[in-house]
Design a protein around this motif. Sequence first.
Motif, PDB file in Angstrom:
ATOM      1  N   LEU A 225       0.824  -1.195   0.115  1.00  0.00           N
ATOM      2  CA  LEU A 225       0.151   0.150  -0.019  1.00  0.00           C
ATOM      3  C   LEU A 225       0.857   1.121   0.174  1.00  0.00           C
ATOM      4  N   PRO A 226       0.983   2.041  -0.982  1.00  0.00           N
ATOM      5  CA  PRO A 226       1.895   3.170  -1.109  1.00  0.00           C
ATOM      6  C   PRO A 226       1.137   4.292  -0.472  1.00  0.00           C
ATOM      7  N   ALA A 227       0.190   4.287   0.089  1.00  0.00           N
ATOM      8  CA  ALA A 227      -0.221   5.368   1.005  1.00  0.00           C
ATOM      9  C   ALA A 227      -1.505   5.046   1.914  1.00  0.00           C
ATOM     10  N   LYS A 228      -1.703   5.781   2.975  1.00  0.00           N
ATOM     11  CA  LYS A 228      -2.984   5.578   3.641  1.00  0.00           C
ATOM     12  C   LYS A 228      -4.203   5.798   2.753  1.00  0.00           C
ATOM     13  N   GLY A 229      -5.052   5.163   2.982  1.00  0.00           N
ATOM     14  CA  GLY A 229      -6.101   5.471   2.053  1.00  0.00           C
ATOM     15  C   GLY A 229      -7.516   4.816   2.746  1.00  0.00           C
ATOM     16  N   LEU A 230      -8.781   5.163   1.942  1.00  0.00           N
ATOM     17  CA  LEU A 230      -9.959   4.389   2.374  1.00  0.00           C
ATOM     18  C   LEU A 230     -10.393   3.491   1.099  1.00  0.00           C
ATOM     19  N   VAL A 231     -10.731   2.106   1.662  1.00  0.00           N
ATOM     20  CA  VAL A 231     -10.889   1.077   0.550  1.00  0.00           C
ATOM     21  C   VAL A 231     -12.133   1.575   0.150  1.00  0.00           C
ATOM     22  N   THR A 232     -12.325   1.533  -1.230  1.00  0.00           N
ATOM     23  CA  THR A 232     -13.532   1.929  -1.942  1.00  0.00           C
ATOM     24  C   THR A 232     -14.046   0.444  -2.627  1.00  0.00           C
ATOM     25  N   ARG A 233     -13.331  -0.456  -3.153  1.00  0.00           N
ATOM     26  CA  ARG A 233     -13.728  -1.454  -3.852  1.00  0.00           C
ATOM     27  C   ARG A 233     -12.756  -2.947  -3.732  1.00  0.00           C
ATOM     28  N   ILE A 234     -13.418  -3.943  -3.316  1.00  0.00           N
ATOM     29  CA  ILE A 234     -12.782  -5.209  -3.169  1.00  0.00           C
ATOM     30  C   ILE A 234     -12.794  -5.788  -4.358  1.00  0.00           C
ATOM     31  N   ILE A 235     -11.618  -6.094  -4.971  1.00  0.00           N
ATOM     32  CA  ILE A 235     -11.618  -6.659  -6.529  1.00  0.00           C
ATOM     33  C   ILE A 235     -11.523  -8.197  -6.250  1.00  0.00           C
ATOM     34  N   MET A 236     -10.616  -8.716  -5.301  1.00  0.00           N
ATOM     35  CA  MET A 236     -10.323 -10.219  -5.154  1.00  0.00           C
ATOM     36  C   MET A 236     -11.632 -10.726  -4.167  1.00  0.00           C
ATOM     37  N   ASP A 237     -12.739 -11.166  -5.027  1.00  0.00           N
ATOM     38  CA  ASP A 237     -13.831 -11.734  -4.148  1.00  0.00           C
ATOM     39  C   ASP A 237     -13.500 -12.981  -3.554  1.00  0.00           C
ATOM     40  N   ALA A 238     -14.615 -13.576  -3.090  1.00  0.00           N
ATOM     41  CA  ALA A 238     -14.420 -14.958  -2.737  1.00  0.00           C
ATOM     42  C   ALA A 238     -13.895 -16.041  -3.647  1.00  0.00           C
ATOM     43  N   ASN A 239     -14.705 -15.918  -4.952  1.00  0.00           N
ATOM     44  CA  ASN A 239     -14.012 -16.990  -5.940  1.00  0.00           C
ATOM     45  C   ASN A 239     -12.679 -16.687  -6.461  1.00  0.00           C
ATOM     46  N   LYS A 240     -12.309 -15.683  -6.638  1.00  0.00           N
ATOM     47  CA  LYS A 240     -10.800 -15.377  -6.845  1.00  0.00           C
ATOM     48  C   LYS A 240     -10.033 -15.778  -5.620  1.00  0.00           C
ATOM     49  N   ASN A 241     -10.112 -15.615  -4.359  1.00  0.00           N
ATOM     50  CA  ASN A 241      -9.581 -15.920  -3.133  1.00  0.00           C
ATOM     51  C   ASN A 241      -9.400 -17.537  -3.250  1.00  0.00           C
ATOM     52  N   ALA A 242     -10.475 -18.210  -3.421  1.00  0.00           N
ATOM     53  CA  ALA A 242     -10.282 -19.793  -3.669  1.00  0.00           C
ATOM     54  C   ALA A 242      -9.419 -20.263  -4.418  1.00  0.00           C
ATOM     55  N   ASN A 243      -9.075 -19.449  -5.717  1.00  0.00           N
ATOM     56  CA  ASN A 243      -8.159 -19.881  -6.681  1.00  0.00           C
ATOM     57  C   ASN A 243      -6.678 -19.385  -6.225  1.00  0.00           C
ATOM     58  N   LYS A 244      -6.037 -20.632  -5.978  1.00  0.00           N
ATOM     59  CA  LYS A 244      -4.531 -20.350  -5.619  1.00  0.00           C
ATOM     60  C   LYS A 244      -3.476 -19.579  -6.475  1.00  0.00           C
ATOM     61  N   GLU A 245      -3.849 -19.614  -7.361  1.00  0.00           N
ATOM     62  CA  GLU A 245      -3.152 -19.028  -8.574  1.00  0.00           C
ATOM     63  C   GLU A 245      -3.425 -17.308  -8.708  1.00  0.00           C
ATOM     64  N   TYR A 246      -4.623 -17.187  -8.171  1.00  0.00           N
ATOM     65  CA  TYR A 246      -4.713 -15.681  -8.291  1.00  0.00           C
ATOM     66  C   TYR A 246      -3.912 -14.800  -7.703  1.00  0.00           C
ATOM     67  N   GLY A 247      -3.114 -13.927  -8.316  1.00  0.00           N
ATOM     68  CA  GLY A 247      -2.162 -13.125  -7.651  1.00  0.00           C
ATOM     69  C   GLY A 247      -0.883 -13.496  -8.130  1.00  0.00           C
ATOM     70  N   GLU A 248      -0.496 -14.491  -8.882  1.00  0.00           N
ATOM     71  CA  GLU A 248       0.773 -14.891  -9.314  1.00  0.00           C
ATOM     72  C   GLU A 248       1.309 -14.045 -10.287  1.00  0.00           C
ATOM     73  N   ASN A 249       0.163 -13.419 -11.190  1.00  0.00           N
ATOM     74  CA  ASN A 249       0.721 -12.236 -12.122  1.00  0.00           C
ATOM     75  C   ASN A 249       0.286 -10.934 -11.844  1.00  0.00           C
ATOM     76  N   GLY A 250       0.352 -10.799 -10.575  1.00  0.00           N
ATOM     77  CA  GLY A 250       0.027  -9.323 -10.072  1.00  0.00           C
ATOM     78  C   GLY A 250      -1.310  -8.703 -10.230  1.00  0.00           C
ATOM     79  N   GLU A 251      -2.298  -9.704 -10.288  1.00  0.00           N
ATOM     80  CA  GLU A 251      -3.684  -9.416 -10.085  1.00  0.00           C
ATOM     81  C   GLU A 251      -4.027  -8.438  -9.008  1.00  0.00           C
ATOM     82  N   PRO A 252      -5.084  -7.504  -9.322  1.00  0.00           N
ATOM     83  CA  PRO A 252      -5.411  -6.645  -8.163  1.00  0.00           C
ATOM     84  C   PRO A 252      -6.370  -7.309  -7.133  1.00  0.00           C
ATOM     85  N   LEU A 253      -5.828  -6.661  -5.931  1.00  0.00           N
ATOM     86  CA  LEU A 253      -6.781  -7.077  -4.547  1.00  0.00           C
ATOM     87  C   LEU A 253      -8.027  -6.126  -4.332  1.00  0.00           C
ATOM     88  N   PHE A 254      -7.486  -4.854  -4.293  1.00  0.00           N
ATOM     89  CA  PHE A 254      -8.591  -3.844  -4.076  1.00  0.00           C
ATOM     90  C   PHE A 254      -8.127  -2.387  -4.334  1.00  0.00           C
TER      91      PHE A 254
END
Length: 276
Positions: A225-254
């Motif tokens: 997190l490059p700065a303090k801030g207010l979370v406005t959107r969650i991108i990694m939902d439950a389905n993406k979270n269950a995919n163990k490969e999600y994030g290996e290519n720098g996918e967004p979290l929120f």
Amino acid sequence: MTTGNFDALVSAARVHLEPLDAHFIAGSDAALKDDYLTLLAALLLENGALAEAQLRLMMMLIAAIQPAFPLAHYLQQSAKLDSEGLACIVRHLGQTKQAAQALLFDFAVLQRITGPLAPQQVERLSWLAKICGLTDKHILLINFWSLRLLGIKTSVEAFSGAVTVVKTAHVDYFDKEELQSTDKIVRNGMPQINQFVEKGRYIFKQHHSSTDFLFGMTLCRLGLLPAKGLVTRIIMDANKNANKEYGENGEPLFEILPLPPAFNAWHSFLTGTHHD
């Protein structure tokens, strides 16, 4: 004691009882403080005398900035300001973009406390921002946080151009000891929408389930997190979270709307920690 006198006492007491945090330019030299407050006063006085609420906030800013002179001095200096002096002040502030950002934020707050910005004031803000090298994202953040500070409802979607996307930096498995000894911030899953998050390096643990553990290790996604801030959107939902490969290519979290350091005089008011 008359009602008017007591009102004046209350206004003066609030400056001491409800102080702002240290202002961004509090540690700057006297010349920058003088230019900052002279230009801020000039912008506010363009349409007449200060309203009571504006005067009280100006006194709070004076206490947070700690300049060499009282407010009356800057009100007088702003009345004497000519085109050459204005150009000199704007060039001086433009040398430090965050000082310019702080000035325009303070102006937006003090002006909006008496009502919406007039078209001429919006044009003035845009002109000063451009001259000082601020971007459209800077302007969006000034508008979003000043509206939020004053409790004015607005749509987060209208400020999508100012969001910062927090992406996965790395995916790995960690055991319990590693998670306890790390210097990173460890979180169980993703933060919540409308939650403030601090600047730093994070380890986001996958939500617990029977498939989360491999030989006593927990699947985690690391993010910066490059700065303090207010979370406005969650991108990694439950389905993406269950995919163990999600994030290996720098996918967004929120996504977050950053809270710039330039606004730090108001941080505790914005984050709801002023009376903590």
